[in-house]
Design a protein around this motif. Structure first.
Motif, short mmCIF file in Angstrom:
data_model
loop_
_atom_site.label_atom_id
_atom_site.label_comp_id
_atom_site.label_asym_id
_atom_site.label_seq_id
_atom_site.Cartn_x
_atom_site.Cartn_y
_atom_site.Cartn_z
N ALA A 299 0.83 -1.21 0.00
CA ALA A 299 0.00 0.00 0.00
C ALA A 299 0.86 1.26 0.00
O ALA A 299 0.43 2.32 -0.47
CB ALA A 299 -0.93 0.00 1.22
N GLY A 300 2.10 1.15 0.52
CA GLY A 300 2.98 2.30 0.57
C GLY A 300 3.36 2.85 -0.80
O GLY A 300 3.85 3.98 -0.92
N ARG A 301 3.13 2.06 -1.85
CA ARG A 301 3.45 2.52 -3.20
C ARG A 301 2.33 3.36 -3.82
O ARG A 301 2.45 3.86 -4.92
CB ARG A 301 3.71 1.31 -4.11
CG ARG A 301 4.78 0.36 -3.60
CD ARG A 301 4.85 -0.87 -4.48
NE ARG A 301 5.54 -1.98 -3.82
CZ ARG A 301 5.34 -3.26 -4.11
NH1 ARG A 301 4.45 -3.59 -5.02
NH2 ARG A 301 6.02 -4.21 -3.47
N LEU A 302 1.19 3.43 -3.10
CA LEU A 302 0.04 4.14 -3.66
C LEU A 302 0.19 5.65 -3.56
O LEU A 302 0.88 6.17 -2.68
CB LEU A 302 -1.24 3.72 -2.92
CG LEU A 302 -1.64 2.25 -3.02
CD1 LEU A 302 -2.83 1.98 -2.10
CD2 LEU A 302 -1.98 1.87 -4.45
N SER A 303 -0.48 6.36 -4.47
CA SER A 303 -0.56 7.81 -4.41
C SER A 303 -1.53 8.22 -3.32
O SER A 303 -2.27 7.37 -2.81
CB SER A 303 -1.06 8.35 -5.76
OG SER A 303 -2.40 7.92 -5.96
N PRO A 304 -1.56 9.49 -2.93
CA PRO A 304 -2.56 9.93 -1.93
C PRO A 304 -3.97 9.58 -2.34
O PRO A 304 -4.79 9.16 -1.51
CB PRO A 304 -2.33 11.45 -1.86
CG PRO A 304 -0.89 11.62 -2.21
CD PRO A 304 -0.61 10.56 -3.25
N GLY A 305 -4.27 9.73 -3.65
CA GLY A 305 -5.61 9.34 -4.11
C GLY A 305 -5.85 7.86 -3.98
O GLY A 305 -6.96 7.42 -3.65
N GLY A 306 -4.80 7.08 -4.24
CA GLY A 306 -4.92 5.64 -4.08
C GLY A 306 -5.16 5.23 -2.65
O GLY A 306 -5.94 4.31 -2.37
N TRP A 307 -4.46 5.89 -1.71
CA TRP A 307 -4.66 5.63 -0.28
C TRP A 307 -6.12 5.89 0.10
O TRP A 307 -6.73 5.11 0.83
CB TRP A 307 -3.75 6.52 0.56
CG TRP A 307 -2.42 5.91 0.87
CD1 TRP A 307 -1.23 6.19 0.29
CD2 TRP A 307 -2.16 4.89 1.85
NE1 TRP A 307 -0.23 5.41 0.82
CE2 TRP A 307 -0.77 4.61 1.79
CE3 TRP A 307 -2.95 4.19 2.75
CZ2 TRP A 307 -0.16 3.66 2.61
CZ3 TRP A 307 -2.34 3.24 3.56
CH2 TRP A 307 -0.97 2.99 3.49
N LYS A 308 -6.67 7.01 -0.39
CA LYS A 308 -8.06 7.34 -0.05
C LYS A 308 -9.02 6.30 -0.63
O LYS A 308 -9.96 5.86 0.05
CB LYS A 308 -8.43 8.72 -0.57
CG LYS A 308 -9.84 9.16 -0.14
CD LYS A 308 -10.17 10.56 -0.62
CE LYS A 308 -11.54 10.99 -0.07
NZ LYS A 308 -12.62 10.03 -0.38
#
Length: 340
Positions: A299-308
């Protein structure tokens, strides 16, 4: 051919004993609210179901009440009931298709019943469960502890799991390896029905006739001909009748109250037994921590939008399964239970 009713009082006694061994209050472990959430049986009926004195509801009324219970107890992350449109959208159907089910004026199509159960994360029964949930269910009811590919690699184990699930041994192996077969629902139901007829025969060794199966729920053998040929799906009443005839699990929407409560009690019993095993096995904590690290790393590879998006997805998933407490006040969504 109906299997023997689960001995609810016997399972109840085992759960009480396990809870006391764990230092837990049996009244809390076996609260009617918790059992109702797991089974779909109305809280007030649970003592009567255990005693064997509860009335048996017609299928249409039972499915209607279970559906309303799913909507009322498994809400979205804002504490609202999921809209019919949001539920049906999950399996590419219009919200209006669930109108009769919601109003109690008719039964849904078999595919819609499968979609509703999948949406809310409840067990879908022998004919409708996907490969992953079917195998997990079988492992949970037969294995002494958490199982993986190595635990079920033996050919005899694969055959036994195949018998319990209706999935081929090769399909079981693929499922345990994380790549479960994904068949169209019509093909899956046909294959599982064939499996029941092949593996659960009459005393003389012959398969039960379509007439005998259909006669158990007041239908004609012709009503199952299209299913046997693979030309179509049975209606919901026929699916319920087939599962009842062979004594296999009917799923959250279709199971009668005794079966549903028996399944819920068995789940509580397995959870208590698993907690006992985990308490004596520190390696399980290490394994869980390892899994968490893997998830966080990816999950740490995700963008801020991906995290949301990930957070929203997890919130919705937990809400559907009744494991998320809603916030004190709803947020900025105005549509009833609309999907994000």
């Amino acid at each position: 051919m109906r299997a023997a009713r689960p001995a609810l009082d016997t399972i109840w006694g085992r759960v009480v004993e396990l809870a006391e061994q764990r230092g837990q209050d049996p009244a809390e472990v076996l609260s009617v609210e918790r059992l109702s959430h797991l089974s779909g049986v109305e809280p007030a009926l649970i003592p009567r179901v255990v005693a064997g004195t509860a009335p048996e509801l017609p299928l249409c009324r039972r499915v209607h009440q279970r559906f309303l219970r799913l909507r009322s107890t498994r809400r979205d992350r804002y504490g609202r009931e999921w809209s019919l449109a949001a539920i049906a959208e999950d399996f590419d159907a219009p919200g209006a298709s669930l109108g009769p089910l919601n109003a109690g004026t008719g039964l849904p199509r078999l595919g819609h019943a499968a979609g509703v159960q999948r949406f809310f994360g409840v067990y879908a029964g022998f004919l409708l469960a996907d490969s992953k949930s079917a195998v997990e269910r079988a492992l949970a009811t037969t294995a002494p502890g958490p199982a993986g590919p190595a635990d079920a690699a033996d050919a005899d184990d694969l055959e036994h799991l195949s018998y319990l699930t209706g999935i081929t041994p090769q399909g079981i192996r693929l499922t345990l390896d994380g790549t479960p077969p994904r068949l169209p629902l019509k093909e899956q139901v046909r294959l599982r029905f064939e499996h029941l007829r092949r593996t659960r025969r009459r005393e003389d060794g012959q398969p039960h006739s379509l007439s005998a199966i259909a006669g158990s729920f007041d239908a004609s053998g012709q009503s199952l001909t299209r299913l046997a040929r693979g030309d179509g799906l049975p209606n919901l009443a026929a699916a319920a009748g087939i599962q009842r005839f062979y004594g296999v699990e009917s799923g959250f929407l279709l199971a009668d109250d005794t079966e549903a409560l028996g399944s819920a009690l068995a789940r509580v019993e397995r959870e208590l037994e698993a907690a006992q095993r985990a308490a004596g096995n520190p390696m399980l904590a290490v394994m869980r921590a390892h899994d968490v690290r893997n998830i966080v790393t990816r999950a740490g590879r995700l963008s801020p939008g991906g995290w949301k998006s990930l957070a929203d997805h997890l919130d919705d998933l937990l809400a559907r399964e009744g494991q998320l407490n809603p916030p004190a006040a709803p947020c900025d969504r105005t549509a009833e239970g609309g999907a994000p």
